[in-house]
Design a protein around this motif. Structure first.
Motif, PDB file in Angstrom:
ATOM      1  N   PRO A 798     -17.937 -34.750  20.508  1.00 18.50           N
ATOM      2  CA  PRO A 798     -18.499 -34.528  21.713  1.00 18.50           C
ATOM      3  C   PRO A 798     -17.276 -34.405  22.700  1.00 18.50           C
ATOM      4  O   PRO A 798     -17.512 -33.748  23.799  1.00 18.50           O
ATOM      5  CB  PRO A 798     -19.497 -35.513  22.132  1.00 18.50           C
ATOM      6  N   THR A 799     -16.000 -34.866  22.350  1.00 15.82           N
ATOM      7  CA  THR A 799     -15.039 -34.784  23.471  1.00 15.82           C
ATOM      8  C   THR A 799     -14.402 -33.758  23.176  1.00 15.82           C
ATOM      9  O   THR A 799     -13.252 -33.400  24.235  1.00 15.82           O
ATOM     10  CB  THR A 799     -14.246 -36.194  23.261  1.00 15.82           C
ATOM     11  N   TYR A 800     -14.753 -32.587  22.300  1.00 20.00           N
ATOM     12  CA  TYR A 800     -13.814 -31.467  22.014  1.00 20.00           C
ATOM     13  C   TYR A 800     -13.615 -30.643  23.258  1.00 20.00           C
ATOM     14  O   TYR A 800     -12.739 -30.168  23.606  1.00 20.00           O
ATOM     15  CB  TYR A 800     -14.095 -30.973  20.894  1.00 20.00           C
ATOM     16  N   ALA A 801     -14.866 -30.527  23.814  1.00 23.39           N
ATOM     17  CA  ALA A 801     -15.085 -29.422  25.108  1.00 23.39           C
ATOM     18  C   ALA A 801     -14.310 -30.127  26.240  1.00 23.39           C
ATOM     19  O   ALA A 801     -14.209 -29.019  27.146  1.00 23.39           O
ATOM     20  CB  ALA A 801     -16.630 -29.284  25.312  1.00 23.39           C
ATOM     21  N   ASN A 802     -14.095 -31.278  26.580  1.00 25.48           N
ATOM     22  CA  ASN A 802     -13.622 -31.881  27.756  1.00 25.48           C
ATOM     23  C   ASN A 802     -12.506 -32.537  27.849  1.00 25.48           C
ATOM     24  O   ASN A 802     -12.260 -33.278  28.801  1.00 25.48           O
ATOM     25  CB  ASN A 802     -14.842 -32.709  28.374  1.00 25.48           C
ATOM     26  N   PHE A 803     -11.849 -32.907  26.735  1.00 22.50           N
ATOM     27  CA  PHE A 803     -10.606 -33.560  26.653  1.00 22.50           C
ATOM     28  C   PHE A 803      -9.526 -33.517  27.585  1.00 22.50           C
ATOM     29  O   PHE A 803      -8.679 -34.075  27.653  1.00 22.50           O
ATOM     30  CB  PHE A 803     -10.294 -33.934  24.993  1.00 22.50           C
ATOM     31  N   ALA A 804      -9.504 -32.019  27.957  1.00 19.74           N
ATOM     32  CA  ALA A 804      -8.481 -31.516  28.784  1.00 19.74           C
ATOM     33  C   ALA A 804      -8.703 -31.676  30.264  1.00 19.74           C
ATOM     34  O   ALA A 804      -7.936 -31.049  31.091  1.00 19.74           O
ATOM     35  CB  ALA A 804      -8.237 -30.075  28.622  1.00 19.74           C
ATOM     36  N   GLN A 805      -9.823 -32.570  30.517  1.00 15.19           N
ATOM     37  CA  GLN A 805     -10.170 -32.662  32.014  1.00 15.19           C
ATOM     38  C   GLN A 805      -9.263 -33.463  32.876  1.00 15.19           C
ATOM     39  O   GLN A 805      -8.021 -34.055  32.164  1.00 15.19           O
ATOM     40  CB  GLN A 805     -11.215 -33.305  32.295  1.00 15.19           C
ATOM     41  N   ARG A 806      -8.964 -33.359  33.829  1.00 10.43           N
ATOM     42  CA  ARG A 806      -7.718 -34.054  34.913  1.00 10.43           C
ATOM     43  C   ARG A 806      -7.498 -35.450  34.506  1.00 10.43           C
ATOM     44  O   ARG A 806      -8.627 -36.415  34.406  1.00 10.43           O
ATOM     45  CB  ARG A 806      -8.114 -33.936  36.401  1.00 10.43           C
ATOM     46  N   SER A 807      -6.540 -35.803  34.151  1.00 12.06           N
ATOM     47  CA  SER A 807      -6.068 -37.069  33.521  1.00 12.06           C
ATOM     48  C   SER A 807      -4.848 -37.233  33.491  1.00 12.06           C
ATOM     49  O   SER A 807      -4.006 -36.388  33.769  1.00 12.06           O
ATOM     50  CB  SER A 807      -6.834 -37.538  32.485  1.00 12.06           C
ATOM     51  N   THR A 808      -4.192 -38.391  32.958  1.00  9.72           N
ATOM     52  CA  THR A 808      -2.774 -38.394  32.855  1.00  9.72           C
ATOM     53  C   THR A 808      -2.652 -37.533  31.471  1.00  9.72           C
ATOM     54  O   THR A 808      -1.155 -37.752  31.258  1.00  9.72           O
ATOM     55  CB  THR A 808      -2.405 -40.009  32.524  1.00  9.72           C
ATOM     56  N   SER A 809      -3.204 -36.860  30.998  1.00  3.99           N
ATOM     57  CA  SER A 809      -2.941 -35.966  29.650  1.00  3.99           C
ATOM     58  C   SER A 809      -1.996 -34.874  30.299  1.00  3.99           C
ATOM     59  O   SER A 809      -1.066 -34.430  29.419  1.00  3.99           O
ATOM     60  CB  SER A 809      -4.039 -35.578  29.288  1.00  3.99           C
ATOM     61  N   GLN A 810      -2.260 -35.014  31.750  1.00  6.86           N
ATOM     62  CA  GLN A 810      -1.260 -33.663  32.133  1.00  6.86           C
ATOM     63  C   GLN A 810      -0.248 -34.368  33.113  1.00  6.86           C
ATOM     64  O   GLN A 810       0.590 -33.594  33.698  1.00  6.86           O
ATOM     65  CB  GLN A 810      -2.184 -32.712  33.057  1.00  6.86           C
ATOM     66  N   LEU A 811       0.009 -35.694  32.998  1.00  2.00           N
ATOM     67  CA  LEU A 811       1.354 -36.163  33.784  1.00  2.00           C
ATOM     68  C   LEU A 811       2.275 -36.835  32.940  1.00  2.00           C
ATOM     69  O   LEU A 811       2.158 -37.127  31.565  1.00  2.00           O
ATOM     70  CB  LEU A 811       0.605 -37.580  34.538  1.00  2.00           C
ATOM     71  N   PHE A 812       3.535 -36.372  33.433  1.00  2.00           N
ATOM     72  CA  PHE A 812       4.552 -36.742  32.475  1.00  2.00           C
ATOM     73  C   PHE A 812       5.899 -37.396  33.103  1.00  2.00           C
ATOM     74  O   PHE A 812       5.816 -37.467  34.422  1.00  2.00           O
ATOM     75  CB  PHE A 812       5.089 -35.331  31.794  1.00  2.00           C
ATOM     76  N   ASP A 813       6.677 -37.894  32.517  1.00  2.00           N
ATOM     77  CA  ASP A 813       7.998 -38.697  33.003  1.00  2.00           C
ATOM     78  C   ASP A 813       8.675 -37.110  33.594  1.00  2.00           C
ATOM     79  O   ASP A 813       9.008 -36.414  32.877  1.00  2.00           O
ATOM     80  CB  ASP A 813       8.690 -39.204  31.975  1.00  2.00           C
ATOM     81  N   GLY A 814       9.092 -37.475  34.846  1.00  4.50           N
ATOM     82  CA  GLY A 814       9.785 -36.205  35.508  1.00  4.50           C
ATOM     83  C   GLY A 814      11.179 -36.300  35.189  1.00  4.50           C
ATOM     84  O   GLY A 814      11.961 -35.361  35.990  1.00  4.50           O
ATOM     85  N   SER A 815      11.841 -37.223  34.569  1.00  2.00           N
ATOM     86  CA  SER A 815      13.070 -37.497  34.644  1.00  2.00           C
ATOM     87  C   SER A 815      13.929 -36.161  33.741  1.00  2.00           C
ATOM     88  O   SER A 815      13.354 -35.678  32.801  1.00  2.00           O
ATOM     89  CB  SER A 815      13.476 -38.840  33.816  1.00  2.00           C
ATOM     90  N   TYR A 816      14.847 -35.850  34.278  1.00  5.95           N
ATOM     91  CA  TYR A 816      15.622 -34.870  33.529  1.00  5.95           C
ATOM     92  C   TYR A 816      17.041 -34.765  33.966  1.00  5.95           C
ATOM     93  O   TYR A 816      17.609 -35.157  34.799  1.00  5.95           O
ATOM     94  CB  TYR A 816      15.082 -33.306  33.716  1.00  5.95           C
ATOM     95  N   ILE A 817      17.929 -34.100  32.943  1.00  5.79           N
ATOM     96  CA  ILE A 817      19.339 -33.545  33.025  1.00  5.79           C
ATOM     97  C   ILE A 817      19.409 -32.215  32.897  1.00  5.79           C
ATOM     98  O   ILE A 817      18.997 -31.751  31.717  1.00  5.79           O
ATOM     99  CB  ILE A 817      20.164 -34.568  32.346  1.00  5.79           C
TER     100      ILE A 817
END
Length: 896
Positions: A798-817
């Motif tokens: 039942p989570t297949y349709a909504n697992f991409a909702q707004r959450s830390t799934s779209q949040l990442f470590d922004g560190s880079y070189i």
């Protein structure tokens, strides 16, 4: 007024390096202000379309983020942190003494906000100086809290007449893009019946990508004699981005002249003219933007009908057709210049008068054709900004005796900007070839507005030196602004600083290890006036119809007590060189406190107004800037290796927000977006999200964490959100290396960011398996059996349709070189070849943004993101932002 020599140096002191300061210049040795400088070599290292890009990774404490890879897009630049929340956050830019207007004149139909400095030609820049502490910036008063960047354009010098020609050509490719599903993969992800599923396929991403190019050429004449110095230059640049529908063409010319009329009077002028033409894509948060549409367009939708005509693809626009048939043009004309005269009144006393102008006119045209908008649609916009200013200064420099020296500057300035805008929109065109809005049968918008502001200022600075070892400096400025309330029209800003050149003391002289040591400390105040021109006034608007009669309606409540934000800054640091000046090490520690934040507060519905701007709240930035560099290797055979490292550490904290909304923990906050907010006790860009826990390897269900950290397969409500990190980095910096062997040179620049979070909002759409949009190929990795470590939950969950909702799934470590720049060059010298036809010719190849190192978990297009370069409350967010370009170029620099 950047041509005043602030200091006469005592006899015997070599003026080896000069530092540009506010309303003058100083020797690097005697300067006690905290200033970061990028010289001519650093300017040429970056193939910039605007001056801000030159600063990235080259000055400690400066965080520059390219908000978009769209040509001409605005940049986000912050000097020693964020000093404001609702008011403007960009520094004040001053070109040859002219403080620039930095309003965004783009009407909104052409991509992200335009860079307000787009019309400053990087080829004309000689150096850039970043005024970081209060002792440096307080002389600019109410506009100094975000820092000040002084841009010095090229000047001529006596006895050296040259012709300089530079040209380069390069190609552009995206640094990264999403992998999207083809038709077969789309069917698999959706779980559709292959027997009834569509079979057509078009690769929309490849349809909007191309190999872009950039071409630059500029010609300059520079020189002078005992009475006249000159620089005359002209340049042409043409670039086409790697996405269709985005190009930038610029022509610029500059004349800088300084002439000594007699022994007492010198006059001159610095004048730059630019014409910029741009074909712009639509805003990136739009289905009319090339990459956004290409990612979301379903793969079985074709761009053309069977008869070869372009297809109307509905909500997700046919961007290939729009680029072919539509029109998004942006044309800008700008003149920035000043004329000045200097008169020596007495020995050591000079009067200077300076008159400057910043004129900009922008024409924007947008046209949609019949095939996609019934009847057609057109938008025409004409914006004009005219800023003029005058600055008058007295400068006195006197060496009182062998031990004492005094310098002071007293000045007055006045500047004003008038802005006008005319906008027309219409529909109903008889033919697609009719491009102007006036050709539409039905006008939908006819608008004309005007606005203005003025600033009257008085300022002064006194500098005292004892034995060229002990230095004290005090500055004071008063600003009267039309933007603020009648009760607080004037603001007073000041700074005091002291320095000690300890290495000149007898107990340190002759030291073979420590070559030079200067200690400095300062404290002072600066301000911010970046609010609406009439934010303090009660306003009424016209254009209202009352039973067929025209009338006015109140639109804004008055606040006569509105005043400047004020930032106080303490700075202490040192500059040092070691091992006979081969190694440099500089450090500064600072505390910046901003009080009286200019905030927009919502008013009760019964007031009849939506909100009001007033002063409330405070914020603190604490940090350390470090610079380490020097000559690692130098041999008699002609081999040298120089390296420079700079790092800026920063901690930002909102310390109070009276009357703000209160969160579940009782902390006041201001919302910046649906993802982040400024929070008392935390940073100004704190992400506030539901935590995503990944796919349960045993059940195949997606899981989240509730506010208490308990896993659940039911998407939690908004009250379960928690603070999960800041969009503001802990530290930023750059590493520069230059290796030379005889006539061969090799150099690189890495810039880096660490400790921040970035939110990639695109993924809420590309990773939604059951939406009507196209899908990321990551969704092919679905859970099938217990023990699977899958990206997506089971299609039966039942989570297949909504697992991409707004959450830390779209949040990442922004560190880079990032390898920002790398180059290899070879110089042909006329003297070695026995010819006087040229002085030298340097041939080089260069790459930019070639490599980026970041967390393997990052799934965005570009880790260097900022959704709105002008919004202090939204840092590190992306919504289909066009990634930076990877550039390969070769060029030639010739001096005759």
């Amino acid at each position: 007024a950047s041509n005043i020599l602030d200091f006469n140096l005592s006899e015997g002191l070599a003026l080896k390096e000069v530092v540009i300061v506010g309303y003058g210049q100083n020797s690097k040795k005697l300067n006690i202000q905290t200033i970061g400088t990028v010289g001519e070599e650093g300017v040429s290292r970056i193939p910039a379309t605007s001056p801000q890009q030159i600063l990235q990774g080259q000055v400690a404490g400066v965080n520059m983020i390219n908000s978009s890879g769209v040509l001409g897009a605005a940049s986000n630049i912050r000097i020693r942190g964020i000093a404001s929340l609702n008011a403007g956050g960009n520094p004040l830019f001053v070109v040859d003494g002219v403080p620039l207007a930095d309003d965004d004149l783009a009407g909104g139909y052409g991509g992200t906000p335009l860079n307000p400095l787009l019309d400053i030609a990087p080829s004309d820049i000689e150096s850039m100086s970043v005024l970081k502490d209060a002792s440096a910036a307080a002389i600019y008063g109410s506009r100094g809290s975000n820092g000040v960047v002084l841009i010095t354009t090229k000047k001529g010098s006596a006895g050296k007449n040259n012709v300089v020609f530079n040209t380069s050509y390069g190609t552009l490719q995206p640094t990264n893009t999403f992998d999207m599903a083809n038709t077969e993969e789309w069917v698999q992800i959706r779980g559709d019946d292959p027997a009834t599923a569509p079979t057509d396929f078009f690769d929309w991403k490849e349809g909007v990508l191309q190999t872009g190019y950039t071409f630059d050429a500029n010609l300059g004449f520079t020189g002078g004699n005992a009475t006249t110095n000159y620089y005359v230059g002209a340049g042409y640049s043409d670039a086409e981005n790697y996405t269709i529908g985005n190009s930038l063409n610029k022509i610029n010319a500059r004349v800088n002249l300084r002439h000594k009329l007699n022994d007492r009077v010198t006059a001159g002028a610095n004048i730059g003219l630019t014409r910029t033409n741009s074909d712009r894509t639509s805003v990136e948060n739009s289905t009319f933007a090339p990459l956004t549409s290409a990612y979301l367009q379903r793969p079985f939708v074709l761009p053309r009908n069977e008869d070869g005509s372009f297809a109307n693809t509905g909500f997700i626009a046919n961007v290939i057709a729009i680029e072919e048939l539509g029109l998004v043009d942006f044309n800008s004309y700008r003149a920035i210049g000043n004329v000045f005269a200097e008169v020596k009144l007495l020995e050591g006393l000079t009067f200077k008068t300076d008159w400057g102008l910043d004129f900009q006119e922008v024409q924007e045209e947008f046209r949609e054709v019949e095939a996609f908008t019934p009847g057609g649609y057109a938008f025409n916009d004409l914006d004009r900004g005219i800023k003029w200013l005058t600055t008058n200064t007295l400068n006195y420099s006197k060496i009182l005796n062998s031990d004492h020296a005094l310098n002071f500057v007293l000045g007055q300035s006045f500047e004003s900007l008038q802005f006008s805008d005319i906008t027309v929109e219409s529909t109903g065109f008889a033919a697609d070839k009719l491009r102007n809005a006036g050709s539409g049968a039905t006008p939908t918008t006819t608008s004309a507005t005007r606005t203005a502001w003025a600033l009257n200022s008085y300022f002064g600075r006194v500098n005292y030196r004892l034995m060229d070892k002990y230095i004290a400096e005090v500055s004071l400025r008063g600003d009267g602004s039309s933007r603020f309330g009648a009760n607080n029209r004037w603001g007073i800003f000041w700074a005091a600083s002291a320095g000690w050149i300890a290495s000149d003391e007898d107990f340190l002289k002759g030291n073979d290890i420590l070559s030079f040591l200067k200690l400095r400390a300062s404290y002072g105040t600066t301000g911010n006036d970046r609010v609406g021109n009439f934010a303090s006034l009660g306003l009424a608007g016209g254009g209202n119809d009352y039973n067929g009669s025209p009338g006015l309606a109140a639109t804004q409540a008055a606040n006569p007590d509105l005043k400047w934000e004020e930032t106080s800054q303490f700075d202490i640091g040192f500059e040092s060189t070691w091992l006979k000046d081969r190694v440099r090490f500089n450090a500064s520690f600072y505390i910046k406190d901003t009080d009286g934040l200019l905030l927009d507060f919502q008013l009760p519905f019964t007031s009849g107004f939506e909100n009001i701007t007033r002063n409330a709240g405070s914020m603190k930035n604490t940090g350390v800037d470090l610079e380490l560099g020097g000559t690692i290797l130098r041999t008699t055979s002609g081999l040298t290796w120089d390296m420079d490292l700079n790092i800026g550490f920063l901690k930002n904290e909102v310390t109070s927000l009276p009357d703000a909304t209160v969160d579940e923990d009782g902390n006041g906050f201001l919302a910046g977006s649906a993802n982040q907010r400024a929070v008392v006790g935390r940073s100004a860009s704190e992400f506030f999200l539901i935590r995503y826990n990944g796919v349960n390897s045993q059940t195949g269900d997606a899981e989240w964490l509730d506010g208490d950290g308990v896993a659940t397969s039911t998407y939690p409500g908004a009250t379960e959100r928690v603070y999960v990190g800041s969009g503001i980095p802990d530290f930023t910096g750059g590493l520069t290396s230059t290796l030379r062997y005889k006539d061969l040179d090799f150099g690189f620049l890495f810039n880096f960011v660490s400790g921040n979070k970035v939110f990639i909002g695109d993924l809420r759409f590309t990773e939604n398996p059951l939406s009507g949009f196209n899908k990321s190929t990551d969704l092919l990795d679905t859970w099938q059996n217990p023990g699977d470590n899958a990206f997506a939950p089971s299609p039966d969950s039942p989570t297949y349709a909504n697992f991409a909702q707004r959450s830390t799934s779209q949040l990442f470590d922004g560190s880079y070189i990032r390898l920002k720049s790398i180059s290899l060059g070879y110089t042909l010298r006329g003297s070695k070849l026995g010819t006087s036809a040229f002085e030298n010719i340097r041939l080089y190849i260069q790459g930019n943004n070639l490599l980026t190192f970041n967390d393997d978990a990052f799934r965005g297009q570009d880790i260097e993101v900022s959704a709105d370069g002008q919004n202090n409350l939204v840092q590190g967010e992306s919504f289909f932002a066009t990634p930076q370009a990877k550039i390969f170029k070769f060029g030639l620099n010739a001096t005759f």
